[in-house]
Design an enzyme around this catalytic site. Sequence first.
Site, PDB file in Angstrom:
ATOM      1  N   ASN A   1      -2.974  18.237 -19.991  1.00 58.41           N
ATOM      2  CA  ASN A   1      -3.334  17.246 -21.006  1.00 58.41           C
ATOM      3  C   ASN A   1      -3.531  17.891 -22.378  1.00 58.41           C
ATOM      4  O   ASN A   1      -4.074  17.254 -23.290  1.00 58.41           O
ATOM      5  CB  ASN A   1      -4.622  16.521 -20.614  1.00 58.41           C
ATOM      6  CG  ASN A   1      -4.410  15.640 -19.415  1.00 58.41           C
ATOM      7  OD1 ASN A   1      -3.521  14.801 -19.405  1.00 58.41           O
ATOM      8  ND2 ASN A   1      -5.215  15.841 -18.381  1.00 58.41           N
TER       9      ASN A   1
ATOM     10  N   GLU B   1      -6.044  16.713 -10.346  1.00 57.84           N
ATOM     11  CA  GLU B   1      -6.692  17.068 -11.608  1.00 57.84           C
ATOM     12  C   GLU B   1      -8.179  17.374 -11.462  1.00 57.84           C
ATOM     13  O   GLU B   1      -9.011  16.925 -12.248  1.00 57.84           O
ATOM     14  CB  GLU B   1      -6.482  15.937 -12.637  1.00 57.84           C
ATOM     15  CG  GLU B   1      -6.551  16.429 -14.067  1.00 57.84           C
ATOM     16  CD  GLU B   1      -6.066  15.391 -15.064  1.00 57.84           C
ATOM     17  OE1 GLU B   1      -4.867  15.105 -15.089  1.00 57.84           O
ATOM     18  OE2 GLU B   1      -6.909  14.872 -15.802  1.00 57.84           O
TER      19      GLU B   1
ATOM     20  N   GLU C   1       6.414  17.843 -25.347  1.00 56.11           N
ATOM     21  CA  GLU C   1       5.885  18.312 -24.057  1.00 56.11           C
ATOM     22  C   GLU C   1       6.360  19.743 -23.761  1.00 56.11           C
ATOM     23  O   GLU C   1       5.650  20.516 -23.131  1.00 56.11           O
ATOM     24  CB  GLU C   1       6.318  17.370 -22.925  1.00 56.11           C
ATOM     25  CG  GLU C   1       5.673  15.992 -22.958  1.00 56.11           C
ATOM     26  CD  GLU C   1       4.197  15.999 -22.548  1.00 56.11           C
ATOM     27  OE1 GLU C   1       3.668  17.050 -22.147  1.00 56.11           O
ATOM     28  OE2 GLU C   1       3.567  14.927 -22.671  1.00 56.11           O
TER      29      GLU C   1
ATOM     30  N   ARG D   1       0.822  -1.234   0.000  1.00 63.92           N
ATOM     31  CA  ARG D   1       0.000   0.000   0.000  1.00 63.92           C
ATOM     32  C   ARG D   1       0.847   1.271   0.000  1.00 63.92           C
ATOM     33  O   ARG D   1       0.410   2.321   0.471  1.00 63.92           O
ATOM     34  CB  ARG D   1      -0.980   0.019   1.178  1.00 63.92           C
ATOM     35  CG  ARG D   1      -1.975  -1.115   1.128  1.00 63.92           C
ATOM     36  CD  ARG D   1      -3.228  -0.805   1.909  1.00 63.92           C
ATOM     37  NE  ARG D   1      -4.147  -1.913   1.801  1.00 63.92           N
ATOM     38  CZ  ARG D   1      -4.184  -2.917   2.649  1.00 63.92           C
ATOM     39  NH1 ARG D   1      -3.377  -2.949   3.691  1.00 63.92           N
ATOM     40  NH2 ARG D   1      -5.060  -3.893   2.474  1.00 63.92           N
TER      41      ARG D   1
ATOM     42  N   LYS E   1       1.714  11.241 -11.183  1.00 62.51           N
ATOM     43  CA  LYS E   1       0.853  10.354 -11.987  1.00 62.51           C
ATOM     44  C   LYS E   1       1.643   9.094 -12.296  1.00 62.51           C
ATOM     45  O   LYS E   1       2.729   9.156 -12.882  1.00 62.51           O
ATOM     46  CB  LYS E   1       0.436  11.030 -13.288  1.00 62.51           C
ATOM     47  CG  LYS E   1      -0.748  11.940 -13.126  1.00 62.51           C
ATOM     48  CD  LYS E   1      -1.272  12.342 -14.491  1.00 62.51           C
ATOM     49  CE  LYS E   1      -2.430  13.299 -14.355  1.00 62.51           C
ATOM     50  NZ  LYS E   1      -2.870  13.827 -15.660  1.00 62.51           N
TER      51      LYS E   1
ATOM     52  N   HIS F   1       5.750   9.267 -27.575  1.00 65.73           N
ATOM     53  CA  HIS F   1       4.727  10.075 -26.906  1.00 65.73           C
ATOM     54  C   HIS F   1       4.806  11.544 -27.344  1.00 65.73           C
ATOM     55  O   HIS F   1       3.801  12.148 -27.715  1.00 65.73           O
ATOM     56  CB  HIS F   1       4.892   9.952 -25.384  1.00 65.73           C
ATOM     57  CG  HIS F   1       3.926  10.806 -24.618  1.00 65.73           C
ATOM     58  ND1 HIS F   1       2.559  10.573 -24.632  1.00 65.73           N
ATOM     59  CD2 HIS F   1       4.115  11.918 -23.860  1.00 65.73           C
ATOM     60  CE1 HIS F   1       1.965  11.490 -23.889  1.00 65.73           C
ATOM     61  NE2 HIS F   1       2.881  12.314 -23.404  1.00 65.73           N
TER      62      HIS F   1
ATOM     63  N   LYS G   1       4.898  22.942 -14.566  1.00 68.74           N
ATOM     64  CA  LYS G   1       4.295  21.707 -14.042  1.00 68.74           C
ATOM     65  C   LYS G   1       4.220  21.732 -12.521  1.00 68.74           C
ATOM     66  O   LYS G   1       3.201  21.362 -11.922  1.00 68.74           O
ATOM     67  CB  LYS G   1       5.100  20.499 -14.522  1.00 68.74           C
ATOM     68  CG  LYS G   1       4.583  19.198 -13.940  1.00 68.74           C
ATOM     69  CD  LYS G   1       4.261  18.184 -14.945  1.00 68.74           C
ATOM     70  CE  LYS G   1       3.362  17.106 -14.369  1.00 68.74           C
ATOM     71  NZ  LYS G   1       3.318  15.905 -15.135  1.00 68.74           N
TER      72      LYS G   1
ATOM     73  N   HIS H   1      -3.248  16.011 -25.664  1.00 73.08           N
ATOM     74  CA  HIS H   1      -3.136  14.594 -25.320  1.00 73.08           C
ATOM     75  C   HIS H   1      -4.343  13.746 -25.703  1.00 73.08           C
ATOM     76  O   HIS H   1      -4.242  12.524 -25.718  1.00 73.08           O
ATOM     77  CB  HIS H   1      -2.848  14.423 -23.824  1.00 73.08           C
ATOM     78  CG  HIS H   1      -1.414  14.707 -23.466  1.00 73.08           C
ATOM     79  ND1 HIS H   1      -0.817  15.928 -23.721  1.00 73.08           N
ATOM     80  CD2 HIS H   1      -0.456  13.937 -22.892  1.00 73.08           C
ATOM     81  CE1 HIS H   1       0.440  15.888 -23.303  1.00 73.08           C
ATOM     82  NE2 HIS H   1       0.699  14.701 -22.804  1.00 73.08           N
TER      83      HIS H   1
ATOM     84  N   HIS I   1      -3.004  10.423 -27.220  1.00 76.83           N
ATOM     85  CA  HIS I   1      -3.192   9.092 -26.637  1.00 76.83           C
ATOM     86  C   HIS I   1      -3.888   8.146 -27.618  1.00 76.83           C
ATOM     87  O   HIS I   1      -3.575   6.955 -27.676  1.00 76.83           O
ATOM     88  CB  HIS I   1      -3.986   9.187 -25.329  1.00 76.83           C
ATOM     89  CG  HIS I   1      -3.140   9.680 -24.176  1.00 76.83           C
ATOM     90  ND1 HIS I   1      -3.685  10.200 -23.030  1.00 76.83           N
ATOM     91  CD2 HIS I   1      -1.788   9.731 -24.012  1.00 76.83           C
ATOM     92  CE1 HIS I   1      -2.692  10.540 -22.201  1.00 76.83           C
ATOM     93  NE2 HIS I   1      -1.542  10.267 -22.779  1.00 76.83           N
TER      94      HIS I   1
ATOM     95  N   ARG J   1      -5.059  21.226 -13.450  1.00 79.03           N
ATOM     96  CA  ARG J   1      -4.113  20.215 -13.936  1.00 79.03           C
ATOM     97  C   ARG J   1      -4.557  19.600 -15.261  1.00 79.03           C
ATOM     98  O   ARG J   1      -3.720  19.105 -16.022  1.00 79.03           O
ATOM     99  CB  ARG J   1      -3.895  19.134 -12.872  1.00 79.03           C
ATOM    100  CG  ARG J   1      -2.804  18.167 -13.290  1.00 79.03           C
ATOM    101  CD  ARG J   1      -2.252  17.329 -12.177  1.00 79.03           C
ATOM    102  NE  ARG J   1      -1.235  16.436 -12.695  1.00 79.03           N
ATOM    103  CZ  ARG J   1      -0.448  15.680 -11.959  1.00 79.03           C
ATOM    104  NH1 ARG J   1      -0.559  15.711 -10.633  1.00 79.03           N
ATOM    105  NH2 ARG J   1       0.448  14.904 -12.518  1.00 79.03           N
TER     106      ARG J   1
HETATM  107  N1  GLY Z   1       1.133  14.601 -17.795  1.00 75.92           N
HETATM  108  C1  GLY Z   1       0.075  15.394 -17.322  1.00 75.92           C
HETATM  109  C2  GLY Z   1       0.028  15.511 -15.851  1.00 75.92           C
HETATM  110  O1  GLY Z   1       0.946  15.112 -15.176  1.00 75.92           O
HETATM  111  O2  GLY Z   1      -0.946  15.988 -15.314  1.00 75.92           O
END
Ligand code: GLY
Length: 349
Positions: free
Chosen positions: A229, A221, A180, A116, A138, A252, A211, A232, A236, A225
């Site tokens: 994206n 998010e 990015e 955990r 993330k 990516h 960031k 993205h 994706h 946040r």
């Molecule tokens: N890669 C997007 C984020 O970390 O929110």
Amino acid sequence: MNFTVELAERSYDVVVRDGARDQLAALIAERAPRAKSVVVVTSASLAQQPWFTLTSGLEEFTLFVPEGESAKTMTALDELLEAFADRRLSRDDVVVAVGGGAITDLAGFAAATYLRGVALVQIPTSLVGQVDAAIGGKTGVNLAAGKNLVGAFYQPLGVLCDTSVLATLASRERLSGLGEVAKCWLLENRNVERLRGASLDSLIEMAVGLKVAIVGADEREGSSRVLLNYGHTLAHALEKLALRRGPDELRHGEAVAIGLAFAARLACALDRVGDDEVKYHDAVLATLELDGRLPRHYDTDELLEAMTFDKKARHDLGFVLAGVDGYSLVTGIDRAVVADVLERFKGEL
Ligand code: GLY
């Protein structure tokens, strides 16, 4: 340069500098003083790099995982967790992820779920990892249904972005990381002229600064946040379809570059911005020598289907888009409009 992700008692530093990896022992001594062993998660080829010398000051063992997106599978996760257990990794010990975004995502998720949660240090070795993936907690793996569909928010004890290791990156890898960087430049609406001649170090610092600020304001998010994206949703979907053609088909950052160019065109088609915004996006991508064009072989219906399954979507299509008041998440966009913009985008080739 040091940046701090401000998250109360879970705050941590992101160190961006030549030689940052040498701070590993000090970081562990300060943040995990009871640790007795360290498990380094990396790939066999990274471990052969001349710079691959890590000193944790503790008993260390190294586990190899696959390269690239092949690392982000439930199978690789399962094997990693079993290896942690075989090595009797305890709750006091530390997982150190050394690799690109895929490895830091996988190792981070393993650290989040084993017992955990065990302590984690991220040492990103790719540009994508240093400017995005390894920062902000993330973590996760892919499912056949889509990218990053299984994961957790799990913050590390620290992130060591050693810019000296980027010298050994393959040029495609380095270029793709600029996808990015372009995203951050666009989100900050910075002048394209200033991009010309900007050093890689200054670009990394710009992206990390953005960031860190966003994650500190919205860790999970719920609001701002989501802007990270940008580009993205299509990226994706492209990556998911590209994986069928092989693991090296599309990086990516390459997918993000296409996603950014598309997002500008979609925002324009929805009358949120004018054509000047499309030109600005194209100029930023071109200055970074990124190819933001959509290859014709991606099927529009398949892309739409994949985009509907994006995490931001709530049973419809969701995109971060530019608008007169800045960027925001826009949902409920008519599929026919998206399909039409995709088709016209492909026609630009
Ligand atoms: N890669 C997007 C984020 O970390 O929110």
